[in-house]
Structures are given as C-alpha cells and as structure tokens.
Write an enzyme that holds these catalytic residues in place. Structure first.
Site, PDB file in Angstrom:
ATOM      1  N   SER A   6       7.370  -5.304   6.704  1.00 24.71           N
ATOM      2  CA  SER A   6       7.059  -6.497   7.891  1.00 24.71           C
ATOM      3  C   SER A   6       7.701  -7.998   7.699  1.00 24.71           C
ATOM      4  CB  SER A   6       5.460  -6.645   7.819  1.00 24.71           C
ATOM      5  OG  SER A   6       4.895  -5.578   8.317  1.00 24.71           O
ATOM      6  N   ARG A  32       0.761  -1.081   0.047  1.00 24.73           N
ATOM      7  CA  ARG A  32      -0.216  -0.056   0.039  1.00 24.73           C
ATOM      8  C   ARG A  32       0.875   1.479  -0.193  1.00 24.73           C
ATOM      9  NH1 ARG A  32      -4.117   1.876   4.496  1.00 24.73           N
ATOM     10  NH2 ARG A  32      -2.352   0.971   5.766  1.00 24.73           N
ATOM     11  N   ASP A  83       5.641  -2.725  12.327  1.00 22.02           N
ATOM     12  CA  ASP A  83       4.021  -2.605  12.401  1.00 22.02           C
ATOM     13  C   ASP A  83       3.883  -2.321  13.964  1.00 22.02           C
ATOM     14  OD1 ASP A  83       4.871  -5.032  13.192  1.00 22.02           O
ATOM     15  OD2 ASP A  83       2.918  -6.019  12.273  1.00 22.02           O
TER      16      ASP A  83
END
Length: 782
Positions: free
Chosen positions: A449, A385, A503
């Site tokens: 991540s 994203r 995250d």
C-alpha cells in the site's frame, strides 16, 4: 430580549439570549388537573390554570413583569391568528402538536426556519379508558389516520388481530383468555418489547404468559410478525404524510433539492426499536429530492425542538452553507471527474492527470471456479501481515486459514531496502514453518500500500515511500523482485507466482468471489480510493483491444489541478495547508476519515471565536489539531444516543457547553459527513455511468465491494451515499457488498484469478497448436 414561554402543563420560564444566540429553560412547574375539573366547566378549568400560573410567577419573582406567553394547547383547533384560536371539539387522543409558535422570539426566528414537526404521542391506559367512557358517536369518526398509526391504538389493533386468529384456530390452540378479550389489555409498549432485536421472542413469551394464554414457540414468532406488520404500516403511513409535507415545502420554494430538519417526539418514535429507521427509509423513497434530518425533541412542548433546530440552523447557516452541495453541483463534480478519468487513461495525457488511472493488470474478476491454497502478504504500515488462504470451489467461498502479524522496527523503516525485505522474508519463512508449508511452493498475493507504477501483475515500481518509511535502495525499484531476492538469499523455501494487489482491488476481488457481478471496489476509511473494470481498448498505456482490466483510479487526487476550487471551503484549505502533503489528494481531504474530524474541529473553533458556541470560549484540547477525532462524528450522529455522546465528548474536550451547543455540534457533524457521502456518491456514480456507457447498456446492474471505517462505522453514511448514487446514476442498479478482509482474502483472489486466466491461455495455446498440426496434416494428405 428576555421573553418568557409558559406551557400549560408544566409551566416554564424560558430566556432567549440574543447575544449568545440560544434558548435557555430557566425553571418550570408541573400542575395537575383534577379529574372532576376535566369534566366540569371551561371557566373552572381556566381559573385553575390562571391560579397555577400566578403561583408560578410569584415563585419566580416575576409578578411585577409583563411577559409574552407561549401557549401549547394540544387539542384540535382552528387557529385564526397567532393569538386567536377556536376550539373545535373535545378529544384527548388528537395529539396534534399545535405548539403556539411562541411570541416575539419565535416570530423573529420563524422566517429563517425550515422545520417540520411531528408528534407520535402515546397515552396511558387510564387516559384511554377515560376517552372510551366519554367518546360520542360523532367523535368515533374523527382522526381516522391517527387511529391507524398512533400509540393509543396500535396495541388494540394487534389485540383484535390476535383474537381473530385465535378464534380461527391459528394461534394459542384456538383458545383466548379473559385478558386478551379485554380492550386495552394488549398495550402498545408490548409491541416495542416484542420487536426488540435480541430479547423480542423472550419478551413475547413473558407477555403472552402474563395475558394467560396457552402459547408455544411458533405462536410467539407469529405474534412478533403481527406486531412488526402493524408497526411497519404505522411507520410507512407516517412517512407518506411527512413526505407530502416535505415535497410541498420544496415545490413551494421552487427548489430542486430541499434540506430541512424534522423535530420529532413521542414514545412510539422514541421507544420502538425499528420505527424511526423504517419511517426515515420510507421518507427517503417518497421524497428523494428532500434531504431530511430528524432531531428528537428535548422537552418539545416547552422549549420546543423546532425552536432549538431553527435557532441552530440560523446561527450556523453562513458556516455550513458552503458544505451543502446541491444535486446540480454534484452533477457538475461528476462531469469534471469524467473528464479526469479519460485524461488519466490517455497514453500522452496520463502523466499530467490529477486522477492517475493506474493499470493493475488484473484482467478479470472471479467466476467461482477458482480454487487452491495461496499466501497473502499485506504491507502498508508499521506492521505487516502474512496469511494462508484456501479457496474452495465446491463451497464457493474463501477461507482464511491462519495469519500472523509481524512488526517492523522503527530503525528498519529508515534503514536499507535489503534489511526490510530480509525481515519480511524471515517472518514469511517462520509463518510457513508454523503452518508446515515449507515444502510447498505456493502462489502469493502481495498487497503493497504505497504509491507504485505497476508494469505487470508481478512487476510494480515504488514511486515514493509514505507513512514514515524511508528505506534506501527501494524507490524506483521493482518491489516484487526485491522480495524474491530476499527469499532466495535465505534459500530454505520458495514461493510461486506473485500478484501485486492494491487494497481497493483486493476489496473488489474479495467481494467478487461472493458476487460475480462485483466490478467496482471502493475504500472510504482513513483514505479513499476506487477501482473498476475498464475496457482494455480505452487503456491507452496497455497494448490490446479485447477484454477488460481493473483500473486503480487513485481518485483521492481529484481536484489537485484546481478543478474543485469552487467547492473548497476556507476550512478545507487550512486542512490542506497544515497536512504533511499540501496540494496533494484534494478530494480525499474533503471526504476521508483522516480529515473529517479536523474539518469539524476548525469549524467549532471558528464558531466559538465568533461567540456562537461555548459562551465564546474554547479549550486547549479544541485548539489542538487532531483532538476532535473522526470517530466522534459517528458517535455524535448516533440516532438514539447522539446528543448524550456529544455532551460527553464536549466535556472531555474541556468545553463549557449547554444543550443548544450540543445540538449545534451535532448539526455541524451531520453537515460535514453528509458532504463526504454525497461527494463519494458523485464519484461512484461517474464510474458506474461510465461502465454502463462503455458497454452500450440502457441499464447496468452491478455490485460495489466496499470497505473502510467511515463506511462501516458511521450510522448514516452508507444510506446517504447510496441514496445520492441512485439520484446521480438512475440507470444503474447498484448493490453494495461490504468486504471481508479485502487486503488478505482479496490478495489471494487476485492470485487465483491470475492463475485461472494463465491456465486458460495455456490451454487455448495448446488447442491452437493442435489445430495448426491438424491443418498441416490435412495439407500433406491433399
């Protein structure tokens, strides 16, 4: 064994099956009691009952058998023996659940049962009128507690309050109505309707109109507040009584912690939209050392909710006991984690530490002065994203302006690193063009991540690919450098400074801008992890003594060195052995969403094979790993619809279930999710206590930014976690704040804070330089 239980109204024929360990309601019959018989002689009443019982036995072809009988007689009695009762006084409002603990079956089960049963029964208006007509002056002084809390009286208390407020000209323009002045006309069910979260005010207006009152919108709001106050008092008083009983059971048995179940019934508890939650919350405060599960009765006066719960608990006790961690055991877990945190921070011991304690080079949390436009890039799976984020200082908020999701083709996940980062750079360029941002050079927060060793805030070395990626030429390389090189190969846009973000850190930082006391980030979703602000002097791998740095604990690896072996169950070991990474992330596999459903599935399979569930049969779906999804646990534990959801899920899994099976499955789910919440609490308490001790504080006030589907979606998880943290970290006042898009807004905030600190450092250096020049000039003058 084949005893029967008969209830006075209705009559029931119930079979308890030892081989299948369950209670089956075979058949029932409801018999009415005429009004004149209720006011006649006792001989007439019991002759009528005996006649109806005989007719029922004949209809069931049972007249030739001599069966034990359970007799529910819901009036105040002094019980001498299990089969000897003295009726103390006539009243129809007592509703005390003296369920005569049924016969040889119940006696066999009672010694294993830790159940409390309460009943909030509401009578109809006609019952109330009958009661009022026949009540004597002595009876008016009885059951004072019940008259403060039960459904028979709550509506009347509200009515009297509204009359008084109207007479004092505080409601309805000082006017009443014939209906409002009539006892019993404001029914208790109105309270539930008026307190409905969505339709309450509209319901209040309809009810006030039906009562002939001249109301306005403010009157409706006041009436709703009155209803809420009266029902809240009822719930709190019930909680005080229930906590008294629970605490007594715990003390009687010499336990530090009691785990028990309350079988509960009654329309106030069932129908009121908030009553059960308020009662349960108050009980947790008043009996913090009692872990109480509430189980709503199914035909409690017949089969008996307490019996269902007792049987369920006794059946599965040997399976569930290893998952029940006492407060003392949780404290032991916390001590072990504390040692691992220190080992992970050590300069020479971190490489062999199970809890890695990775420096993030995030040296501060937001202070509210951050501002500007930022890009965020979130890569952690088959999609990534891109976001454009604006931080507005004046409004103290982070605004996500726009975003774009880009897919990563399967062949690219297995191709070269250059292909992957070229694809990312292309998607980023297309996004900038769509936002008309190509002419700007914006800083970027990069959420990556995958396991990395972070050297600086803008330098992060990929240790290994996971999640199906296997791009060549990336492991052992700086992913920030690879991204920048791909952007430079394009040559049509550029980016500013880059901040690498985990995250968990993103969660902490996104919450930190809303609450500057947020210094812990926690994820409890598919996986689990936490970060917190550690004193730099304790981070031996990083130079410096002053200030703080966010540490990514990677606590999912806790126990990988065998330190949790004593609390691992045989089911945990199977989950680990059949996972894609055996021996890794032990702690995570006990508590996170990726594994909880599988633990429950393995338990249910074992219990079915041992003929304790589903008539000893399984199904293809139940035998298939991954088919019992973790979301099923949340659905099955829903307070109102949980048992119904359980039945639907078991049907979808092709299982031959009965109501007792559904109750047992719910109990299994509750036990597994409860262990998860309490283990998370032990870990979080360890971090909170460490921060407090690090800073030499008697009391720490801090905020935890939290995210993850388990925390967000499970109906009880957050409450259970928070309650356990209060017990394990009593000197820490912790607020929990759910993150809003931590991987997007949080990444931008990390970048914003890094820029703020860099600017402050430059200003300080400039100031020091000017001071040095001034000193040189002073020296020349001398």
């Amino acid at each position: 064994m084949n005893p029967s239980i008969v209830d006075s109204s209705p009559f029931l024929y119930v079979r308890v099956v030892e081989e299948q360990q369950k209670v089956v309601k075979m058949d029932s019959k409801i018999c009415s009691i005429p009004q004149e018989m209720m006011l006649g002689t006792g001989e007439q009443l019991f002759d009528h009952i005996a006649q109806c019982l005989g007719e029922f036995l004949e209809s069931q072809d049972l007249k030739g058998q001599t069966l034990p009988l359970g007799f529910t007689f819901s009036f105040p009695c002094e019980q001498k023996e299990i089969d000897k009762v003295s009726h103390s006084k006539h009243t129809t409002n007592a509703q005390q659940a003296h369920d005569k603990h049924t016969t040889s079956t119940r006696q066999a089960h009672d010694k294993h049962t830790t159940n409390t049963q309460q009943a909030h029964n509401k009578h109809t208006t006609s019952t109330r009128q009958t009661h009022n007509k026949h009540t004597t002056s002595t009876q008016q002084a009885h059951n004072n507690f019940e008259k403060m809390i039960s459904g028979m009286y709550l509506g009347e208390i509200v009515r009297l309050l509204l009359v008084k407020m109207a007479e004092d000209k505080l409601l309805f323009k000082g006017e009443t109505s014939e209906a409002l002045l009539t006892p019993g006309q404001f029914e208790t069910k109105y309270i539930s309707e008026i307190e409905e979260p969505d339709s309450g005010l509209e319901n209040a207006q309809k009810i006030l109109t039906a009562l002939g009152l001249n109301w306005d919108p403010v009157d409706a709001c006041v009436v709703r507040l009155v209803c809420d106050t009266i029902s809240s008092r009822s719930a709190c008083l019930c909680a005080a009584a229930l906590a008294t009983i629970s605490n007594r059971i715990r003390v009687n048995r010499g336990l530090d912690h009691l785990k028990t179940t309350v079988g509960v019934d009654g329309t106030v508890y069932r129908k009121h939209p908030n009553f059960s939650e308020e009662l349960q919350a108050a009980v947790r405060l008043l009996a913090p050392e009692c872990d109480i599960t509430f189980l709503v009765s199914e035909d409690g006066s017949g089969k008996g909710a307490a019996m269902v719960t007792a049987v369920a608990q006794r059946i599965v006790e040997k399976y569930l006991e290893p998952f029940r961690l006492s407060l003392e055991k949780l404290k032991e877990v916390s001590v072990r984690l504390k040692k691992d945190l220190i080992r992970g921070l050590g300069k020479h011991s971190h490489h062999r530490a199970a809890v890695k304690m990775l420096p993030t080079f995030v040296r501060a949390t937001p202070d509210g002065t951050e501002k500007g436009d930022y890009l965020a890039l979130d890569l952690g799976g088959t999609n990534f994203r891109v976001l454009y984020v604006r931080v507005v200082e004046e409004q103290q908020k982070v605004v996500k302006m726009d975003s774009k999701i880009c897919s990563i083709p399967q062949e690219m996940m297995l191709g070269t690193g250059e292909q992957l980062f070229d694809h990312i750079a292309q998607c980023l360029g297309e996004f900038l063009e769509s936002q008309d941002l190509k002419g700007q050079t914006l800083p970027l927060g990069f959420t990556f991540s995958f396991p990395c060793e972070q050297k600086e805030i803008d330098k992060s070395i990929l240790i290994r690919w996971t999640k199906g990626f296997s791009c060549s030429g990336v492991e052992g390389q700086d992913v920030v450098k690879l991204l920048k090189e791909a952007i430079h190969r394009r040559g049509d846009y550029d980016i500013g400074s880059v901040a690498m973000v985990n995250d968990t850190v993103g969660t902490m930082m996104s919450c930190g801008y809303r609450d500057q006391s947020c210094e812990i980030g926690m994820i409890i979703g598919t996986g689990t992890n936490a970060c917190y602000m550690e004193e730099i002097k304790n981070v031996k791998r990083v130079e410096g003594e002053d200030g703080r740095m966010c540490i990514n604990t990677e606590w999912g690896g806790f126990g990988d060195d065998g330190s949790l072996k004593d609390i691992l169950t045989e089911f945990d070991e199977v989950v680990d052995q059949t996972s894609i990474n055996p021996g890794v992330h032990t702690f995570e596999k006990m508590i996170s969403g990726m594994y909880l459903g599988e633990i429950v599935r393995l338990l249910l399979v074992k219990m079915a094979e041992d003929k304790l569930l589903f008539k000893g049969e399984t199904s293809e779906a139940l035998l298939t790993p991954g088919q019992f999804e973790t979301k099923y646990i949340s659905e099955i534990e829903e307070p109102d619809s949980g048992l119904e959801n359980a039945q639907k899920i078991l049907t979808a899994l092709g299982l031959n279930w009965d109501p007792v099976d559904a109750c047992v499955v719910r109990l299994v789910c509750d036990t597994i999710s409860s262990r998860s919440a309490r283990l998370c609490a032990a870990a979080l308490a360890t971090i909170s206590n460490r921060i407090r001790v690090n800073r030499g504080l008697d009391h720490l006030k801090t905020t935890v930014g939290v995210d993850g589907t388990v925390y967000r979606k499970h109906p009880n998880f957050s409450e259970e976690l928070q309650a356990a943290v209060r017990l394990l970290a009593p000197k820490c006042d912790i607020t929990f704040l759910v993150s809003e898009d931590g991987s997007g807004k949080g990444a931008a905030m990390v970048t914003a804070v890094a820029q703020r600190i860099a600017l402050q450092s430059r200003l300080l250096e400039d100031s020091d330089g000017e001071d040095e020049e001034d000193e040189d000039e002073d020296e020349e003058d001398k």
